[in-house]
Design an enzyme around this catalytic site. Structure first.
Site, PDB file in Angstrom:
ATOM      1  N   ASP A  81       7.797 -78.265  32.186  1.00  0.00           N
ATOM      2  CA  ASP A  81       7.603 -77.962  30.766  1.00  0.00           C
ATOM      3  C   ASP A  81       7.244 -79.255  30.015  1.00  0.00           C
ATOM      4  OD1 ASP A  81       7.720 -76.339  28.470  1.00  0.00           O
ATOM      5  OD2 ASP A  81       9.843 -76.786  28.128  1.00  0.00           O
ATOM      6  N   ALA A 209      10.617 -70.476  20.584  1.00  0.00           N
ATOM      7  CA  ALA A 209      10.764 -69.051  20.280  1.00  0.00           C
ATOM      8  C   ALA A 209      12.210 -68.571  20.294  1.00  0.00           C
ATOM      9  CB  ALA A 209       9.940 -68.242  21.277  1.00  0.00           C
TER      10      ALA A 209
END
Ligand code: G3H
Ligand code: 13P
Ligand code: ZN
Length: 304
Positions: A81, A209
């Protein structure tokens, strides 16, 4: 089984659901993600940042994820990531990551294209997928301090995808990393998302999110945390985003909050406990519950 991100998201893109990408730094989080996914019969993306690699070491993280994959039937994508360091990216490809995010969102467009295309060349040779990022997601990350949100421009996204050959694209439509995302109720730019999807047809990724469930914030605060006005993305907004083309949804903050709320409660309620398993075990269960909730929300239940 470890599979590439491209393979993981092909079905999601076709069938209009999203797969959660969960950030992990240790064994308990890997187990929580895998147990939740097994219970829900959902595929899972397990992510480590460069920060996680600095904390735990790539060999440990690899062993954890590969061990998990060897003992479950659900497909797992092992993902880097926000990769920025070419040395780490090359090590990750060599070590057996099945997906790399190259985050060049802070760079001028041309440089982002050049670097991302380079990573795509390295990765694709080994069957590893690449996620690129265009536009900037707000909030705080380990390596990037607070920054403003620059929404992704749809035409530039199309050009970026064509020039780099990425397998998935992270876009900025109003979300933000961390626990303090918004000062008022957020509205994601769904119209922009629809246009980007129409132009790229690619699996799209939503960072920043986390929902920041208020019951976790309240519990953590009740037992001594000072989280103040932490606020995340409401479920309804995530549902809209998935409906209109988001196929991968990243979640780190919610897992951290679940871990925090549980450990704080245990430490306060059971002050005589000194067995780490009695502290980490309930925290692992809390994290698992958050992952289960997310799987239901994203529609990946039953899709393993
Ligand atoms: O976007 C990624 C994370 O939420 C930040 O994680 O602290 O491991 O860099 P990190
Ligand atoms: P959150 O901080 O909202 O959990 O986002 C995590 C993320 O985008 C990891 O890449
Ligand atoms: Zn992110």
């Amino acid at each position: 089984m470890i599979i590439s991100l491209k393979r993981m998201l092909a079905q999601a893109n076709k069938k209009n659901y999203a797969v959660g990408a969960y950030n992990i730094n240790n064994m308990e989080f890997v187990q929580a993600v895998v147990s939740a996914s097994e219970k829900m019969n959902s595929p899972a993306i397990i992510s480590t940042t460069e920060g996680a690699i600095r904390y735990a070491g790539m060999p440990y993280l690899k062993t954890l994820v590969y061990t998990a994959a060897a003992h479950t039937k659900i497909p797992i994508t092992f993902h880097l990531d926000h990769g920025r360091d070419f040395t780490v990216i090359k090590q990750a490809i060599k070590a057996g990551y099945s997906s790399i995010m190259y985050d060049g969102s802070h760079l001028p467009f041309k440089e982002n294209v050049r670097n991302t295309a380079k990573v795509v060349r390295w990765a694709h040779k080994k069957g590893v997928s690449v996620e690129g990022e265009l536009g900037t997601i707000g909030g705080a990350e380990d390596l990037v301090s607070s920054r403003e949100i620059i929404y992704t421009d749809p035409d530039t996204a199309k050009e970026f995808v064509e020039k780099t050959g990425v397998d998935a694209l992270a876009i900025a439509i109003g979300t933000s990393h961390g626990a303090y995302k918004f000062s008022s109720t957020p509205t994601l730019d769904i119209a922009r998302l629809k246009t980007i999807k129409k132009l790229t047809k690619l699996p799209l990724v939503l960072h920043g999110a986390s929902e920041v469930p208020q019951y976790l914030v309240r519990q953590a605060n009740r037992y001594g945390a000072t989280l103040g006005k932490a606020r995340g993305v409401p479920d309804a907004q995530i549902r809209q985003a998935v409906k209109h083309g988001i196929n991968k949804v990243n979640e780190d903050t919610d897992l951290r909050l679940a871990f925090l709320a549980s450990t704080r409660k245990t430490l306060v309620k059971q002050p005589s406990v000194f067995d780490p398993r009695k502290i980490l075990g309930p925290a692992r269960d809390y994290v698992q519950k958050i992952v289960e909730d997310r799987i239901k929300l994203l529609g990946s239940k039953g899709k393993a």
